[in-house]
Design an enzyme around this catalytic site. Structure first.
Site, PDB file in Angstrom:
ATOM      1  N   SER A 295       0.844  -1.192   0.000  1.00 13.80           N
ATOM      2  CA  SER A 295       0.000   0.000   0.000  1.00 13.80           C
ATOM      3  C   SER A 295       0.873   1.234   0.000  1.00 13.80           C
ATOM      4  O   SER A 295       2.055   1.187   0.344  1.00 13.80           O
ATOM      5  CB  SER A 295      -0.899   0.013   1.234  1.00 13.80           C
ATOM      6  OG  SER A 295      -0.158   0.379   2.393  1.00 13.80           O
ATOM      7  N   ASP A 296       0.312   2.377  -0.377  1.00 15.55           N
ATOM      8  CA  ASP A 296       0.994   3.643  -0.129  1.00 15.55           C
ATOM      9  C   ASP A 296       0.909   3.915   1.370  1.00 15.55           C
ATOM     10  O   ASP A 296       0.244   3.179   2.116  1.00 15.55           O
ATOM     11  CB  ASP A 296       0.343   4.760  -0.944  1.00 15.55           C
ATOM     12  CG  ASP A 296       1.328   5.874  -1.302  1.00 15.55           C
ATOM     13  OD1 ASP A 296       2.281   6.082  -0.538  1.00 15.55           O
ATOM     14  OD2 ASP A 296       1.135   6.535  -2.332  1.00 15.55           O
ATOM     15  N   ALA A 297       1.583   4.946   1.846  1.00 14.66           N
ATOM     16  CA  ALA A 297       1.672   5.205   3.280  1.00 14.66           C
ATOM     17  C   ALA A 297       0.285   5.326   3.909  1.00 14.66           C
ATOM     18  O   ALA A 297      -0.489   6.210   3.549  1.00 14.66           O
ATOM     19  CB  ALA A 297       2.487   6.465   3.540  1.00 14.66           C
ATOM     20  N   GLY A 299      -2.184   3.437   3.485  1.00 13.80           N
ATOM     21  CA  GLY A 299      -3.242   3.122   2.536  1.00 13.80           C
ATOM     22  C   GLY A 299      -4.252   2.108   3.036  1.00 13.80           C
ATOM     23  O   GLY A 299      -5.439   2.188   2.696  1.00 13.80           O
TER      24      GLY A 299
END
Length: 768
Positions: A295-297, A299
């Site tokens: 995931s992105d940060a 996410g």
């Protein structure tokens, strides 16, 4: 980047990244000399999985921000590592600190599983290359591959194994701040750049010495955010999704990318981090991706705010079942994947489904050789970072990415034998930090010189160089989350702008030529940096007009990553230098004085104002094609400069276009050849481009599509025959009418030339 992460990261600015004096484990090499066989990897993964508890498995799916220079934060993550609850860390590049973390993982945990270390290596670590959009403007995949190879070597030397790059998001809207990180608007160019970057980062195989794992992002459709506003949702038709936004990801995966990062936003209403169709159906089933998704940060946790999950446990379960293997966890947030063992116990998640998510993470660690060599040799890092070959490659990249937009009367190149005085003006003329661009971190000790310093060094004492900033660039209305992390960021001293404009005018009058360095500060581009106007910020346009009114030759060096509205200015020459990186000052000086010749081409359509966005040259034909550029009642909607455009200090001529086989069967290749001649007095680079239009099909097809390019160097008077081969893949597309990929029987127009307005054309036919 999560705002809590940005605040904490700012604390790192006080310390150096390479001098901590912390205890570390013994030195050891950190790369594999040859790839491990798939059979061996599978055997070792299964053997390890059989020993792991559900908690240890969930730990491998958790990645923590590791601000190791801050003791309290470091201890929290150290405790997670020691408990076997962390599979990966990010945001530390000090080899001493990374060795310390690895020592905890391999000496204090039950199964001694090493950590994967990630970092945002976007366009360099210590040696900074031009921003990715600028690298795309080089139209030189070999150059791009080599530049990311340098970035990989520096990263691997300090103990980083994996980068959250390349950004392969296509965008048609330059209001979007993250356009700076990608390759622009075109799917063909974007796919070529995606593959080149993956090859550069990873080398011939995952685990190759001096290389790191590539993590293309943000899957998928992030570049289509509504209104160009970062983080807002993307609503994308099936036609655009398959034909425009997905292919660069497919190219990256075909090039061997080991990781994919899921986007933040919702695609057609479904958050990307929990989007089963994207992460499982498309990525794994359709494309056969064998790596892992991160995931992105924050996410996974964001699925709660997005109304997709009820709580953290639900978010983890939905993300994992959608195909999201690993959670990137900002400081201050709990590890949502830690709830997965309870889900297994409750019967909500099968052990086999959990194992399936852990396998590719463990496989990546085996491929990287981390079980044999988890540590990095601390004595090697400084030598690699300071390799002079890296600086030379960065200078070459900056020279090859610049785009000459205007050169009235052949003002450029300047004649060093005749020039005796230069006025160097503008708020960016003496800004070394802005030369580097966004996504650069002080902990890696990057450096650059300003344009002013570069010119002073090049010209020496025999040429008078006069300087004034002229004006300041106003601060952003909404501050950047990265400003607090940037000790060398924009902190311009207050000036009397009216007085400085007058001074600039006088300096221009006293000089042979005025060079204005204008544009946007680097923090006006990147994440959370969308912009509603393309006007030059502040009073820069007033400064430009006042200097141009002196009648002296005016050269504008433009620093930006979007099409600023400068086309109607009176500047004699405009050279877009983007954000050129560590060696930008030397490169720009060489370009100005003809020691390097501009050969870059625009990877975007240079629209006239933000109100024209989104825009692409590859638009669909309408029922009213003759008025295609008259869609606005008050102005043209034709771009100021077309996609693929860029001038040189020499001239080129195209002729003798030939189609090898004017009529071919479906599935057969089509060869197109033509002659390209340098008709000027200087050696120079040209990028011949091939465009097609399919006249009839199952669906309407764009008026033009790029399907071939090649950067070539020609001596004065030299002529060369260039040949492009159109493959069946170049002639097929996804049709919304049939909901599948098709290649139609049709007549095709084909053009070759120096940009998307190429006029030398012919036809060929694909028949049943």
């Amino acid at each position: 980047m999560h705002r809590t992460t940005a605040r904490i990261a700012a604390c790192l600015l006080a310390g150096s990244s390479l001098a901590t004096g912390l205890p570390v484990a013994a030195k050891s090499p950190a790369t594999n000399p040859a790839p491990m066989s798939q059979a061996e990897i599978d055997t070792r993964v299964e053997a390890l999985l059989a020993k792991m508890t559900p908690e240890e498995k969930a730990g491998q799916l958790s990645q923590f921000f590791y601000f190791a220079q801050i003791p309290a934060l470091a201890k929290r993550v150290d405790d997670q590592i020691a408990a076997g609850h962390a599979g990966s860390i990010l945001f530390t590049t000090d080899p001493k600190l990374l060795n310390r973390a690895q020592k905890i993982a391999v000496e204090q945990t039950r199964l001694k599983i090493p950590l994967l270390v990630g970092f945002d290596v976007i366009h360099g670590l210590h040696t900074i290359f031009p921003v990715p959009l600028a690298m795309a403007a080089s139209w030189d995949p070999a150059l791009v591959e080599k530049s990311q190879g340098v970035a990989a070597a520096e990263s691997r030397a300090v103990g980083v194994h994996w980068t959250f790059a390349p950004n392969v998001d296509i965008t048609l809207d330059p209001r979007w701040g993250r356009i700076v990180e990608g390759a622009g608007e075109d799917v063909y160019l974007g796919s070529a750049m995606a593959a080149a970057q993956v090859h550069g980062f990873q080398g011939p195989f995952i685990g190759a010495p001096g290389h790191i794992i590539a993590g293309p992002k943000h899957f998928a459709g992030y570049g289509a955010s509504m209104g160009g506003r970062d983080y807002d949702e993307s609503e994308i038709s099936e036609n655009q999704l398959h034909n425009l936004y997905l292919p660069p990801f497919k190219a990256a995966i075909d090039a061997g990318a080991g990781n994919i990062m899921a986007a933040y936003m919702a695609l057609n209403g479904v958050p990307a981090a929990g989007n089963h169709r994207l992460l499982t159906d498309v990525l794994r089933k359709d494309w056969g991706f064998k790596g892992w998704v991160v995931s992105d940060a924050g996410g996974v946790n964001s699925l709660i705010a997005q109304g997709f999950a009820t709580d953290g446990a639900d978010a983890a379960l939905k993300a994992l079942k959608a195909g999201n293997n690993m959670e990137m966890i900002p400081p201050g947030l709990p590890a949502r994947m830690s709830t997965l063992p309870a889900a297994v116990e409750a019967g909500k998640l099968s052990t086999s489904d959990l194992d399936a998510m852990v396998r590719p993470v463990l496989a990546a660690k085996f491929r990287m050789g981390l079980f044999e060599n988890p540590y990095v040799d601390e004595t090697v890092a400084a030598k690699v970072l300071d390799d002079p070959a890296h600086a030379a490659e960065a200078r070459r990249a900056a020279e090859r990415s610049a785009v000459l937009l205007r050169n009235e009367g052949g003002v450029l190149p300047l004649d060093a034998k005749k020039i005796r005085s230069i006025a160097v003006l503008g708020p960016l003329a003496d800004s070394s930090r802005d030369m580097l661009g966004p996504w650069i971190f002080t902990i890696n000790n990057p450096s650059a010189e300003s344009v002013l310093t570069g010119l002073q060094k090049k010209l020496g004492p025999n040429v008078t160089v006069r300087y004034s900033p002229g004006v300041n660039i106003p601060d952003r209305v909404n501050p950047s989350p990265f400003d607090m992390m940037d000790a060398k960021g924009p902190k311009a001293a207050p000036i009397d702008e009216t007085a400085e404009i007058a001074k600039s005018v006088e300096l221009a009058r006293q000089s042979d030529v005025a060079i204005l360095v204008l544009g946007e500060r680097q923090n006006m581009n990147g994440e959370k940096a969308s912009r509603s106007s393309f006007d030059l910020p502040g009073r820069q346009r007033e400064l430009l007009d006042a200097v141009a009114a002196t009648g002296k030759p005016v050269v504008v060096l433009l620093m930006s990553a979007r099409p600023l509205s400068i086309q109607d200015s009176k500047a004699n020459a405009i050279l877009d230098i983007w954000y050129p990186g560590s060696q930008g000052a030397a490169a720009v000086s060489n370009l100005l004085f003809g020691d390097a010749v501009p050969g870059g081409k625009l990877p975007i359509s240079w629209i006239r104002s933000a109100s024209q966005a989104p825009m692409t040259y590859a638009r669909m034909p309408s029922h009213n094609p003759e008025d295609a550029y008259k869609r606005y009642q008050d102005t043209t909607n034709e771009p100021a400069w077309p996609f693929g455009y860029g001038l040189s200090y020499t001239t080129f001529a195209y002729s003798n276009l030939k189609v090898g086989t004017p009529k071919v069967a479906r599935g057969a290749p089509v060869k197109v050849s033509f002659d390209l001649a340098n008709t000027g007095a200087r050696a120079g680079d040209e990028v011949p481009q091939l465009y097609i239009h399919q006249r009839l099909g199952t669906s309407s097809r764009p008026v033009r599509q790029l399907k071939g390019f090649q950067r070539v160097t020609l001596k004065p008077g030299e002529k060369r025959t260039i040949t492009f081969t159109l493959t069946p893949d170049d002639l097929r597309y996804w049709s919304d009418a049939s909901q599948t990929w098709v290649q139609d029987a049709s007549v095709f127009d084909v053009w070759v030339g120096s940009d998307s307005k190429a006029s030398l054309g012919s036809t060929f036919e694909v028949a049943d």
